[in-house]
Design an enzyme around this catalytic site. Sequence first.
Site, short mmCIF file in Angstrom:
data_model
loop_
_atom_site.label_atom_id
_atom_site.label_comp_id
_atom_site.label_asym_id
_atom_site.label_seq_id
_atom_site.Cartn_x
_atom_site.Cartn_y
_atom_site.Cartn_z
NE ARG A 105 -2.71 -7.28 -4.35
CZ ARG A 105 -3.46 -7.46 -3.28
NH1 ARG A 105 -2.91 -7.83 -2.14
NH2 ARG A 105 -4.77 -7.31 -3.34
CG HIS A 117 -1.90 -1.02 1.38
ND1 HIS A 117 -2.01 -1.83 2.49
CD2 HIS A 117 -2.89 -1.43 0.54
CE1 HIS A 117 -3.02 -2.67 2.33
NE2 HIS A 117 -3.56 -2.46 1.16
CB SER A 149 -4.29 -6.62 4.51
OG SER A 149 -3.87 -5.35 4.11
CE LYS A 206 -14.70 -7.64 4.98
NZ LYS A 206 -14.26 -7.28 3.63
P1 ADP Z 1 -9.73 -3.94 -0.22
O1 ADP Z 1 -10.36 -4.61 0.95
O2 ADP Z 1 -10.57 -2.86 -0.84
O3 ADP Z 1 -9.14 -4.87 -1.28
P2 ADP Z 1 -7.05 -3.51 0.66
O4 ADP Z 1 -6.65 -2.69 1.83
O5 ADP Z 1 -6.79 -4.98 0.75
O6 ADP Z 1 -8.55 -3.16 0.41
O7 ADP Z 1 -6.35 -2.97 -0.66
C1 ADP Z 1 -6.53 -1.65 -1.11
C2 ADP Z 1 -5.88 -1.48 -2.46
O8 ADP Z 1 -4.48 -1.69 -2.36
C3 ADP Z 1 -6.36 -2.45 -3.54
O9 ADP Z 1 -6.44 -1.76 -4.77
C4 ADP Z 1 -5.27 -3.47 -3.62
O10 ADP Z 1 -5.19 -4.05 -4.92
C5 ADP Z 1 -4.06 -2.61 -3.34
N1 ADP Z 1 -2.97 -3.41 -2.81
C6 ADP Z 1 -2.98 -4.21 -1.74
N2 ADP Z 1 -1.79 -4.81 -1.55
C7 ADP Z 1 -1.00 -4.37 -2.57
C8 ADP Z 1 0.35 -4.64 -2.98
N3 ADP Z 1 1.11 -5.51 -2.30
N4 ADP Z 1 0.83 -4.02 -4.07
C9 ADP Z 1 0.03 -3.16 -4.77
N5 ADP Z 1 -1.23 -2.88 -4.45
C10 ADP Z 1 -1.75 -3.47 -3.37
#
Ligand code: ADP
Length: 160
Positions: free
Chosen positions: A94, A21, A132, A45
């Site tokens: 990703r 992120h 995450s 959730k």
């Molecule tokens: P959500 O629950 O909406 O997927 P996340 O917090 O998991 O929220 O992810 C938010 C954004 O960050 C998403 O667009 C996800 O693809 C991106 N993201 C998460 N991890 C990575 C990573 N390792 N590299 C690039 N983008 C990421």
Amino acid sequence: MDKTPNIAVFPGSFDPITLGHVDLVKRAIPLFDKIIIAIGVNSQKKSFYDLEKRLEWLNLIFEDDDKVFVDHFQGLTVNFCAKENANFLLRGLRYASDFDYEKTISQLNRTIGDNIETVFLISQPQYSHISSTIVREIIKGNGDATPFVPSEIAEFIKPS
Ligand code: ADP
């Protein structure tokens, strides 16, 4: 004539925020006038870390970035964008499964959200395996997930 500022919302759960992120936000800073990292709150959730902690960590990590703001919202992301005068959404890609999911959401958001454009940044190879979900699984198993999170929060997620 003044140019309309390019404001992007980066929506997500950030449960917890990872190096993936952070890399995405840092790379997006030159592209926008303002980036709002916004935690989407879904009352149905249960999150792993509570909202206050996630907001606190985001604020800590981006405190020196003038263009980056931290907030949270309930309901539709496009409504939050309208409230903030944001014309862009920022998301990361990703792997192929991210694309399939994001494509649909992006098309929907453009229709219901007054032409909101989603800007996608492709994950750098060294971060593409980080999520995450993986971080939470490691923590639940009392493993060390600190290599995957920013140093600012490492002390809070160390195994006991
Ligand atoms: P959500 O629950 O909406 O997927 P996340 O917090 O998991 O929220 O992810 C938010 C954004 O960050 C998403 O667009 C996800 O693809 C991106 N993201 C998460 N991890 C990575 C990573 N390792 N590299 C690039 N983008 C990421």
